[in-house]
Design an enzyme around this catalytic site. Structure first.
Site, PDB file in Angstrom:
ATOM      1  CB  CYS A 112      20.828  32.563   9.788  1.00  0.00           C
ATOM      2  SG  CYS A 112      20.045  32.608  11.427  1.00  0.00           S
ATOM      3  CG  HIS A 163      16.316  29.865  12.884  1.00  0.00           C
ATOM      4  ND1 HIS A 163      17.247  30.521  12.127  1.00  0.00           N
ATOM      5  CD2 HIS A 163      15.122  30.444  12.595  1.00  0.00           C
ATOM      6  CE1 HIS A 163      16.654  31.456  11.411  1.00  0.00           C
ATOM      7  NE2 HIS A 163      15.355  31.434  11.687  1.00  0.00           N
ATOM      8  CB  CYS A 171      21.747  30.344  14.320  1.00  0.00           C
ATOM      9  SG  CYS A 171      19.955  30.114  14.261  1.00  0.00           S
ATOM     10  CD  GLU A 217      20.842  26.700  13.187  1.00  0.00           C
ATOM     11  OE1 GLU A 217      21.507  26.979  12.165  1.00  0.00           O
ATOM     12  OE2 GLU A 217      19.610  26.826  13.245  1.00  0.00           O
TER      13      GLU A 217
END
Length: 164
Positions: A82, A52, A85, A54
């Protein structure tokens, strides 16, 4: 630089993700006013469910600092993180998180769950939201609208061929 400037940098990263065929989410890590980590979503191209935006930005910043602890760093991301993360943000010791658009399906900063609200966790990240939320949300909404239109065209073409 301001929070808006950093979010624009995260939007630039999201645009790079879009150009790569990924869901357009971007992130930057800032320390003492300097961007030290950048990332955009890459789970499709990397075949990595943890890639992701992040996570990519945290990895980049950790390499830059030579330390997995990102003490006194701030993270700016275009979409509410999410749960995965959020956990990484806490473990990295990010001092402040700022996100643009809320994520009503997987957001872990209050939309679905609020991972940062648990006082028993040993590190507490300050969370802010709504910076350039309209632009951040529009980028993702447009991406999925285009995806749905492509899927409809593909489905219609398949039906036409099946009937022929």
């Amino acid at each position: 630089m301001t929070d808006t400037d950093y979010m624009r940098a995260a939007l630039d990263m999201a645009s790079q993700g879009l150009a790569a065929g990924e869901v357009p989410v971007g992130a930057v890590v800032v320390l003492n006013g300097e961007i030290i980590g950048r990332g955009f979503n890459a789970p499709i191209s990397r075949h990595d469910p943890s890639a992701h935006a992040e996570m990519m930005a945290l990895r980049d910043a950790a390499q830059h600092l030579g330390n997995y602890r990102l003490v006194d760093c701030e993270l700016f991301v275009t979409l509410e993180p999410c749960l995965m993360c959020a956990g990484a943000i806490m473990h990295a010791r990010i001092s402040r998180l700022v996100y643009g658009a809320s994520d009503p399906k997987t957001g872990a900063c209050g939309s679905v769950v609020d991972a940062f609200a648990y006082r028993r966790i040993n590190h507490h990240t300050v969370v802010g939201s709504g910076v350039l939320a309209e632009q951040c949300g529009a980028l993702i909404s447009e991406f999925f609208a285009i995806r749905r239109a492509q899927q409809r065209r593909t489905s219609a073409s398949k039906e036409f061929l099946d009937e022929a």
